[in-house]
Design a protein around this motif. Structure first.
Motif, PDB file in Angstrom:
ATOM      1  N   GLN A 195      10.944  -6.446   4.530  1.00  0.00           N
ATOM      2  CA  GLN A 195      10.288  -6.402   5.827  1.00  0.00           C
ATOM      3  C   GLN A 195       8.934  -7.119   5.785  1.00  0.00           C
ATOM      4  OE1 GLN A 195      11.897  -5.301   8.513  1.00  0.00           O
ATOM      5  NE2 GLN A 195      13.598  -4.957   7.071  1.00  0.00           N
ATOM      6  N   PRO A 196       8.655  -7.976   6.763  1.00  0.00           N
ATOM      7  CA  PRO A 196       7.346  -8.643   6.806  1.00  0.00           C
ATOM      8  C   PRO A 196       6.241  -7.640   7.109  1.00  0.00           C
ATOM      9  CG  PRO A 196       8.572  -9.058   8.830  1.00  0.00           C
ATOM     10  CD  PRO A 196       9.516  -8.349   7.905  1.00  0.00           C
ATOM     11  N   LEU A 197       5.033  -7.950   6.653  1.00  0.00           N
ATOM     12  CA  LEU A 197       3.893  -7.062   6.858  1.00  0.00           C
ATOM     13  C   LEU A 197       3.258  -7.325   8.223  1.00  0.00           C
ATOM     14  CD1 LEU A 197       2.231  -7.299   3.332  1.00  0.00           C
ATOM     15  CD2 LEU A 197       3.830  -5.577   4.180  1.00  0.00           C
ATOM     16  N   ASN A 198       2.722  -6.263   8.827  1.00  0.00           N
ATOM     17  CA  ASN A 198       2.046  -6.451  10.107  1.00  0.00           C
ATOM     18  C   ASN A 198       0.615  -6.956   9.870  1.00  0.00           C
ATOM     19  OD1 ASN A 198       0.353  -4.254   9.537  1.00  0.00           O
ATOM     20  ND2 ASN A 198       1.617  -2.808  10.683  1.00  0.00           N
ATOM     21  N   LEU A 199      -0.097  -7.204  10.965  1.00  0.00           N
ATOM     22  CA  LEU A 199      -1.398  -7.852  10.887  1.00  0.00           C
ATOM     23  C   LEU A 199      -2.404  -7.038  10.082  1.00  0.00           C
ATOM     24  CD1 LEU A 199      -3.264 -10.159  11.667  1.00  0.00           C
ATOM     25  CD2 LEU A 199      -3.678  -8.999  13.861  1.00  0.00           C
ATOM     26  N   GLN A 200      -2.408  -5.718  10.250  1.00  0.00           N
ATOM     27  CA  GLN A 200      -3.383  -4.889   9.544  1.00  0.00           C
ATOM     28  C   GLN A 200      -3.193  -4.981   8.036  1.00  0.00           C
ATOM     29  OE1 GLN A 200      -5.514  -4.632  12.282  1.00  0.00           O
ATOM     30  NE2 GLN A 200      -6.173  -2.994  10.908  1.00  0.00           N
ATOM     31  N   HIS A 201      -1.958  -4.975   7.586  1.00  0.00           N
ATOM     32  CA  HIS A 201      -1.688  -5.126   6.153  1.00  0.00           C
ATOM     33  C   HIS A 201      -2.162  -6.497   5.656  1.00  0.00           C
ATOM     34  CE1 HIS A 201       1.089  -1.777   7.022  1.00  0.00           C
ATOM     35  NE2 HIS A 201       0.982  -1.486   5.728  1.00  0.00           N
ATOM     36  N   CYS A 202      -1.966  -7.515   6.476  1.00  0.00           N
ATOM     37  CA  CYS A 202      -2.373  -8.873   6.095  1.00  0.00           C
ATOM     38  C   CYS A 202      -3.892  -8.985   5.989  1.00  0.00           C
ATOM     39  CB  CYS A 202      -1.838  -9.883   7.099  1.00  0.00           C
ATOM     40  SG  CYS A 202      -0.032  -9.983   7.142  1.00  0.00           S
ATOM     41  N   LYS A 203      -4.609  -8.334   6.897  1.00  0.00           N
ATOM     42  CA  LYS A 203      -6.072  -8.378   6.851  1.00  0.00           C
ATOM     43  C   LYS A 203      -6.595  -7.730   5.571  1.00  0.00           C
ATOM     44  CE  LYS A 203      -7.021  -8.431  11.849  1.00  0.00           C
ATOM     45  NZ  LYS A 203      -7.608  -7.663  12.978  1.00  0.00           N
ATOM     46  N   ILE A 204      -6.029  -6.591   5.206  1.00  0.00           N
ATOM     47  CA  ILE A 204      -6.443  -5.910   3.976  1.00  0.00           C
ATOM     48  C   ILE A 204      -6.183  -6.801   2.765  1.00  0.00           C
ATOM     49  CG2 ILE A 204      -5.914  -3.985   2.428  1.00  0.00           C
ATOM     50  CD1 ILE A 204      -7.473  -2.986   4.701  1.00  0.00           C
ATOM     51  N   PHE A 205      -5.039  -7.476   2.765  1.00  0.00           N
ATOM     52  CA  PHE A 205      -4.745  -8.376   1.641  1.00  0.00           C
ATOM     53  C   PHE A 205      -5.785  -9.481   1.548  1.00  0.00           C
ATOM     54  CE2 PHE A 205      -3.113 -12.398   0.120  1.00  0.00           C
ATOM     55  CZ  PHE A 205      -2.702 -12.056  -1.160  1.00  0.00           C
ATOM     56  N   MET A 206      -6.110 -10.115   2.667  1.00  0.00           N
ATOM     57  CA  MET A 206      -7.053 -11.223   2.651  1.00  0.00           C
ATOM     58  C   MET A 206      -8.423 -10.794   2.127  1.00  0.00           C
ATOM     59  SD  MET A 206      -5.608 -14.009   3.468  1.00  0.00           S
ATOM     60  CE  MET A 206      -3.925 -14.389   3.974  1.00  0.00           C
ATOM     61  N   LYS A 207      -8.861  -9.618   2.515  1.00  0.00           N
ATOM     62  CA  LYS A 207     -10.137  -9.115   2.020  1.00  0.00           C
ATOM     63  C   LYS A 207     -10.074  -8.853   0.518  1.00  0.00           C
ATOM     64  CE  LYS A 207     -11.474  -6.907   6.389  1.00  0.00           C
ATOM     65  NZ  LYS A 207     -11.725  -5.612   7.075  1.00  0.00           N
ATOM     66  N   THR A 208      -8.963  -8.280   0.072  1.00  0.00           N
ATOM     67  CA  THR A 208      -8.818  -7.909  -1.339  1.00  0.00           C
ATOM     68  C   THR A 208      -8.703  -9.137  -2.233  1.00  0.00           C
ATOM     69  OG1 THR A 208      -7.707  -5.849  -0.692  1.00  0.00           O
ATOM     70  CG2 THR A 208      -7.443  -6.574  -2.982  1.00  0.00           C
ATOM     71  N   ILE A 209      -7.883 -10.097  -1.839  1.00  0.00           N
ATOM     72  CA  ILE A 209      -7.697 -11.276  -2.686  1.00  0.00           C
ATOM     73  C   ILE A 209      -8.965 -12.135  -2.678  1.00  0.00           C
ATOM     74  CG2 ILE A 209      -6.750 -12.922  -1.004  1.00  0.00           C
ATOM     75  CD1 ILE A 209      -5.408 -12.246  -4.559  1.00  0.00           C
ATOM     76  N   GLY A 210      -9.724 -12.094  -1.591  1.00  0.00           N
ATOM     77  CA  GLY A 210     -11.010 -12.791  -1.559  1.00  0.00           C
ATOM     78  C   GLY A 210     -11.984 -12.208  -2.566  1.00  0.00           C
ATOM     79  N   LYS A 211     -12.041 -10.883  -2.647  1.00  0.00           N
ATOM     80  CA  LYS A 211     -12.906 -10.223  -3.635  1.00  0.00           C
ATOM     81  C   LYS A 211     -12.494 -10.614  -5.049  1.00  0.00           C
ATOM     82  CE  LYS A 211     -13.782  -6.085  -0.827  1.00  0.00           C
ATOM     83  NZ  LYS A 211     -13.556  -4.614  -0.744  1.00  0.00           N
ATOM     84  N   PHE A 212     -11.196 -10.632  -5.291  1.00  0.00           N
ATOM     85  CA  PHE A 212     -10.685 -10.966  -6.619  1.00  0.00           C
ATOM     86  C   PHE A 212     -11.046 -12.403  -7.010  1.00  0.00           C
ATOM     87  CE2 PHE A 212      -6.955 -12.565  -9.137  1.00  0.00           C
ATOM     88  CZ  PHE A 212      -7.299 -11.938 -10.326  1.00  0.00           C
ATOM     89  N   HIS A 213     -10.835 -13.341  -6.111  1.00  0.00           N
ATOM     90  CA  HIS A 213     -11.139 -14.743  -6.409  1.00  0.00           C
ATOM     91  C   HIS A 213     -12.638 -14.971  -6.597  1.00  0.00           C
ATOM     92  CE1 HIS A 213      -7.132 -16.208  -4.432  1.00  0.00           C
ATOM     93  NE2 HIS A 213      -6.955 -15.698  -5.634  1.00  0.00           N
ATOM     94  N   ALA A 214     -13.451 -14.219  -5.868  1.00  0.00           N
ATOM     95  CA  ALA A 214     -14.902 -14.366  -5.985  1.00  0.00           C
ATOM     96  C   ALA A 214     -15.379 -14.104  -7.412  1.00  0.00           C
ATOM     97  CB  ALA A 214     -15.605 -13.421  -5.014  1.00  0.00           C
ATOM     98  N   LEU A 215     -14.690 -13.222  -8.120  1.00  0.00           N
ATOM     99  CA  LEU A 215     -15.078 -12.906  -9.493  1.00  0.00           C
ATOM    100  C   LEU A 215     -14.995 -14.133 -10.389  1.00  0.00           C
ATOM    101  CD1 LEU A 215     -13.297  -9.445  -9.934  1.00  0.00           C
ATOM    102  CD2 LEU A 215     -15.726  -9.870  -9.511  1.00  0.00           C
TER     103      LEU A 215
END
Length: 294
Positions: free
Chosen positions: A16-36
């Protein structure tokens, strides 16, 4: 590692594809990870530490060392023929079919070219490498309804590598979002991601304009987004969405039996796909064409 399920983190249905709220959380999380990674590179430069020595062992080795490159290319073309037959109407979708066919013919060479370390080291990061639903654990404000995701853990870093951060973005977008969500929210999600990196770097007194300028990020999107399109369409989505009852472990055994060729191991046919497969594959390719990524 803690048992995250006991802390109310959940796996979601990979089909099942993820809805918008799940996608927003992912973008914030992966951004934090890459920033490291950007922060670590800056620290190493200031302290005269050899950063290359740190990332040497996680540089790309899956595709660069592949001995069956010609066979992989052949399987991509066969897979593409199957996708054209099952996901598109040859009487209506002629323009799309032409572009998809051209993409399939060059994708294998493009993939090998773009993952060469010399091409992207300056703005590369340590990526997760396999950002799709099965490797994401979400936590919810209301654990019963699971309607409002508030946190996310990334798991399974076996395919981590040192390359463009866009690899993680495009893998997630092409495997875990449907066309409507991606088409409508792409620009806002990209902004959430970039803002997330910036917020983390500011906390460390670092300047994103120096470490990952926006114009470089935009160039990376245009250049590397096609990697996620090809890998998702020809590998990830067929694995995720087929109706066949074979387990992941059984599929892994099939891949080993086929000398690592996942395309052969998938053995797609009309009997093990459904409408979800057709819609998701068509959606990824349609979006990529609309954005001139392929």
């Amino acid at each position: 590692m803690n048992d995250l399920t006991s802390e109310l983190y959940h796996h979601l249905d990979r089909k099942q594809p993820l809805n918008l709220q799940h996608c927003k959380i992912f973008m914030k999380t992966i951004g934090k990870f890459h920033a490291l990674s950007f922060a670590l590179k800056d620290y190493c430069q200031r302290k005269n530490i050899d950063f290359d020595e740190i990332v040497y062992k996680i540089r790309e080795d899956i595709f660069l060392n592949a001995s069956n490159r010609d066979e992989i290319n052949e399987q991509i073309l066969l897979q593409n023929d199957f996708i054209i037959q099952t996901c598109f109407d040859t009487n209506v979708d002629q323009l799309i079919i032409e572009k998809v066919n051209n993409f399939s013919k060059r994708f294998c060479n493009t993939l090998y070219e773009l993952i060469q370390p010399k091409d992207n080291d300056e703005y590369s990061v340590i990526i997760h490498g396999d950002c799709w639903t099965n490797n994401l654990l979400y936590k919810y404000e209301d654990n019963e309804t699971k309607s409002n995701p508030i946190d996310l853990y990334l798991i399974d870093f076996q395919e981590s590598r040192y390359t463009s951060p866009v690899w993680d973005l495009t893998t997630f977008m092409c495997t875990s979002m449907d066309y409507e969500t991606l088409h409508t929210n792409y620009d806002s999600l990209i902004k959430i991601y970039y803002d997330s990196i910036n917020e983390q770097l500011i906390k460390m007194n670092l300047n994103i304009s120096l470490l990952y300028p926006d114009h470089i990020f935009q160039l990376h999107l245009q250049k590397y987004f096609q990697i996620g399109v090809g890998l998702s369409v020809y590998m990830h989505l067929p694995l995720m969405l087929r109706n066949h009852s074979t387990s992941i472990n059984e599929l892994e055994e099939s891949v080993i039996a086929e000398d690592g060729n996942i395309l052969k191991a998938l053995n797609l046919s009309d009997t093990n796909i459904g409408n979800n497969f057709r819609e998701r594959i068509r959606g990824v390719l349609t979006f990529a064409i609309e954005r001139n990524f392929i």
